[in-house]
Design a protein around this motif. Sequence first.
Motif, PDB file in Angstrom:
ATOM      1  N   THR A   1       0.905  -1.137  -0.097  1.00  0.00           N
ATOM      2  CA  THR A   1      -0.136  -0.082   0.211  1.00  0.00           C
ATOM      3  C   THR A   1       0.904   1.132  -0.098  1.00  0.00           C
ATOM      4  O   THR A   1       1.478   1.689   1.040  1.00  0.00           O
ATOM      5  CB  THR A   1      -0.883   0.081   1.315  1.00  0.00           C
ATOM      6  OG1 THR A   1      -1.583  -1.263   1.157  1.00  0.00           O
ATOM      7  CG2 THR A   1      -1.843   1.188   1.122  1.00  0.00           C
ATOM      8  N   LEU A   2       0.931   2.066  -1.239  1.00  0.00           N
ATOM      9  CA  LEU A   2       1.704   3.097  -1.307  1.00  0.00           C
ATOM     10  C   LEU A   2       1.089   4.325  -0.706  1.00  0.00           C
ATOM     11  O   LEU A   2      -0.139   4.461  -0.794  1.00  0.00           O
ATOM     12  CB  LEU A   2       2.017   3.164  -2.734  1.00  0.00           C
ATOM     13  CG  LEU A   2       2.905   4.774  -3.065  1.00  0.00           C
ATOM     14  CD1 LEU A   2       4.262   4.596  -2.539  1.00  0.00           C
ATOM     15  CD2 LEU A   2       2.971   5.007  -4.666  1.00  0.00           C
ATOM     16  N   THR A   3       1.866   4.937   0.289  1.00  0.00           N
ATOM     17  CA  THR A   3       1.045   5.982   0.969  1.00  0.00           C
ATOM     18  C   THR A   3       1.391   7.431   0.171  1.00  0.00           C
ATOM     19  O   THR A   3       0.514   8.231   0.093  1.00  0.00           O
ATOM     20  CB  THR A   3       1.718   6.100   2.444  1.00  0.00           C
ATOM     21  OG1 THR A   3       1.466   4.829   2.967  1.00  0.00           O
ATOM     22  CG2 THR A   3       1.125   7.160   3.110  1.00  0.00           C
ATOM     23  N   ARG A   4       2.655   7.530  -0.320  1.00  0.00           N
ATOM     24  CA  ARG A   4       3.104   8.750  -0.807  1.00  0.00           C
ATOM     25  C   ARG A   4       4.380   8.692  -1.422  1.00  0.00           C
ATOM     26  O   ARG A   4       5.107   7.692  -1.098  1.00  0.00           O
ATOM     27  CB  ARG A   4       2.907   9.955   0.239  1.00  0.00           C
ATOM     28  CG  ARG A   4       4.071   9.857   1.136  1.00  0.00           C
ATOM     29  CD  ARG A   4       3.941  10.985   2.240  1.00  0.00           C
ATOM     30  NE  ARG A   4       4.344  10.575   3.611  1.00  0.00           N
ATOM     31  CZ  ARG A   4       3.578   9.866   4.207  1.00  0.00           C
ATOM     32  NH1 ARG A   4       2.468   9.202   4.001  1.00  0.00           N
ATOM     33  NH2 ARG A   4       4.109   9.320   5.630  1.00  0.00           N
ATOM     34  N   THR A   5       4.673   9.535  -2.360  1.00  0.00           N
ATOM     35  CA  THR A   5       6.040   9.461  -3.107  1.00  0.00           C
ATOM     36  C   THR A   5       6.685  10.777  -2.552  1.00  0.00           C
ATOM     37  O   THR A   5       6.231  11.975  -2.801  1.00  0.00           O
ATOM     38  CB  THR A   5       5.884   9.263  -4.651  1.00  0.00           C
ATOM     39  OG1 THR A   5       5.210   8.313  -4.979  1.00  0.00           O
ATOM     40  CG2 THR A   5       7.314   9.508  -5.155  1.00  0.00           C
ATOM     41  N   VAL A   6       7.765  10.874  -2.209  1.00  0.00           N
ATOM     42  CA  VAL A   6       8.467  11.874  -1.626  1.00  0.00           C
ATOM     43  C   VAL A   6       9.742  11.994  -2.368  1.00  0.00           C
ATOM     44  O   VAL A   6      10.424  11.122  -2.878  1.00  0.00           O
ATOM     45  CB  VAL A   6       8.875  11.871  -0.343  1.00  0.00           C
ATOM     46  CG1 VAL A   6       7.695  12.028   0.603  1.00  0.00           C
ATOM     47  CG2 VAL A   6       9.770  10.623   0.396  1.00  0.00           C
TER      48      VAL A   6
END
Length: 148
Positions: free
Chosen positions: A132-137
């Motif tokens: 589950t990808l939460t965000r890309t930083v």
Amino acid sequence: TLAQPPAADEPAAPGAAPVDETVRSLRAYQKLMCDSLLAAMDERFASNETVFHLCKATDFRLMTLEQTTAAAALLDEWGNDSVDWLCTHALARLDADIVKNQLLQVKHFVRDNRSQFIVDCDEHDDEDDKKTLTRTVKRLPLVGGTSI
């Protein structure tokens, strides 16, 4: 070299459930390997302080790379105390002033060109749930083809 494991006929701990001989033998070998690794740890990592100072002087992910006057002043001095320690205790053949000057040039290069080193990294709220990808930083990578 590893010593022989304890005899498989050693008594079980009081109140413990009976243990299969194969399990007991595997645990004995596992204990020997772990004990050997732990005993050699201090020799393999002779000085944790050396590693600490190397990281402090050269880990660009921790440095202030903003283009402001205050950040520039911090960056210019970043890691100098660690370079002094390293050149005194671990790398005595190196001249601290020369190392600081070379490090300063690298720090300025990284600051001025940091956009070419920054990559998109996936972040997950739950480290156990990588699906589950939460965000890309955007981050400076520690290793790899695009790392500094």
